[in-house]
Design a protein around this motif. Sequence first.
Motif, PDB file in Angstrom:
ATOM      1  N   GLN A  39       0.832  -1.208   0.000  1.00 44.47           N
ATOM      2  CA  GLN A  39       0.000   0.000   0.000  1.00 44.47           C
ATOM      3  C   GLN A  39       0.864   1.254   0.000  1.00 44.47           C
ATOM      4  OE1 GLN A  39      -3.195   0.492  -0.276  1.00 44.47           O
ATOM      5  NE2 GLN A  39      -3.384   2.627   0.364  1.00 44.47           N
ATOM      6  N   TYR A  40       1.974   1.211   0.742  1.00 39.26           N
ATOM      7  CA  TYR A  40       2.862   2.358   0.866  1.00 39.26           C
ATOM      8  C   TYR A  40       4.106   2.180   0.001  1.00 39.26           C
ATOM      9  CZ  TYR A  40       0.229   3.513   5.135  1.00 39.26           C
ATOM     10  OH  TYR A  40      -0.749   3.824   6.040  1.00 39.26           O
ATOM     11  N   LYS A  41       4.754   3.295  -0.268  1.00 36.97           N
ATOM     12  CA  LYS A  41       6.099   3.239  -0.839  1.00 36.97           C
ATOM     13  C   LYS A  41       7.064   2.751   0.239  1.00 36.97           C
ATOM     14  CE  LYS A  41       5.266   7.057  -4.050  1.00 36.97           C
ATOM     15  NZ  LYS A  41       5.689   8.419  -4.475  1.00 36.97           N
ATOM     16  N   ILE A  42       8.212   2.269  -0.176  1.00 42.08           N
ATOM     17  CA  ILE A  42       9.155   1.682   0.781  1.00 42.08           C
ATOM     18  C   ILE A  42       9.543   2.686   1.857  1.00 42.08           C
ATOM     19  CG2 ILE A  42      11.467   0.701   1.045  1.00 42.08           C
ATOM     20  CD1 ILE A  42      11.190  -0.525  -1.699  1.00 42.08           C
ATOM     21  N   GLU A  43       9.779   3.931   1.457  1.00 41.82           N
ATOM     22  CA  GLU A  43      10.210   4.928   2.435  1.00 41.82           C
ATOM     23  C   GLU A  43       9.090   5.326   3.397  1.00 41.82           C
ATOM     24  OE1 GLU A  43       9.300   6.938  -1.559  1.00 41.82           O
ATOM     25  OE2 GLU A  43      10.387   5.159  -0.810  1.00 41.82           O
ATOM     26  N   ASP A  44       7.847   5.035   3.030  1.00 41.09           N
ATOM     27  CA  ASP A  44       6.719   5.386   3.900  1.00 41.09           C
ATOM     28  C   ASP A  44       6.375   4.288   4.908  1.00 41.09           C
ATOM     29  OD1 ASP A  44       6.502   7.786   2.560  1.00 41.09           O
ATOM     30  OD2 ASP A  44       5.047   7.029   1.099  1.00 41.09           O
ATOM     31  N   ARG A  45       7.123   3.207   4.896  1.00 39.28           N
ATOM     32  CA  ARG A  45       6.846   2.092   5.804  1.00 39.28           C
ATOM     33  C   ARG A  45       7.719   2.132   7.059  1.00 39.28           C
ATOM     34  NH1 ARG A  45       7.319  -2.419   0.976  1.00 39.28           N
ATOM     35  NH2 ARG A  45       5.813  -1.439  -0.443  1.00 39.28           N
ATOM     36  N   GLU A  46       8.372   3.233   7.274  1.00 40.06           N
ATOM     37  CA  GLU A  46       9.350   3.313   8.367  1.00 40.06           C
ATOM     38  C   GLU A  46       8.720   3.031   9.719  1.00 40.06           C
ATOM     39  OE1 GLU A  46      12.538   6.517  10.265  1.00 40.06           O
ATOM     40  OE2 GLU A  46      11.447   6.981   8.420  1.00 40.06           O
TER      41      GLU A  46
END
Length: 246
Positions: A39-46
């Motif tokens: 659902q999120y971009k990789i950087e938004d999964r922090e």
Amino acid sequence: MIKLKLEALEHPAPSNVDINDRKVFASTILWLEDQKIRQYKIEDREDLRKVDQLDIWEQAYDNYKTDLCMPEFRTPLEEFTWLLGYAIRLEFLDAPDNYKVINSIEITKQQKKSAAPSIKAENFFDNLDFNSKEFIAGVRSLANKLKVPQHPNHLVQLEAIARVVHERLSPSAKNRQAVTGKPFPFEKGDDVVTDDTALDYPVRILRLLQIQSLRELQTKINETIVAVQELTANPRTDTKLGKVGR
């Protein structure tokens, strides 16, 4: 069922997922997002990666559920089941050809079906998209109002809603007494239905469903007998047709 779904999604350790352990639960949610849902971009999964900082992860998980338009559930099990079903659906949509098995007989049936004349119906439901977000949201909302448990497949949940309406809200159920008391603990009975422990639970459920079906049939038989008795006990006669003497 959860284990089977995890195996279908190729989880590395489906037998070791304990959703009652919040850290394991968080790690599995992160795995689903990384590998399947995305659902999120990789950087938004922090924040979802901070499974060791549950206070931060919980807030990220609440935002994640909102972004997925997840219905409101009462337990983590219901949420996890919904997420698994959602991930499996995405897997199918990504590569539907991998899940289709079409043999020559099915192809012939499709050809015959396409050759048949089409009939345009004017039924409102024929033009309804049963997989649209609006329809799914309506089913979830109606289920919440009727207190029907959530299910990953909204069409299955709709069948349950229809049954509740028929059993409790239909005109035939107007004078029917509501079922009260504690649920029967059929899973804790001493009688062994089958030697296979994996099959024992579903067989018990099927047996109770059969008993319920037989009771409904007996009720309809009794109602028919009563209706016939009322008809024969008070017959209508036309005295104008009677004759006295020769």
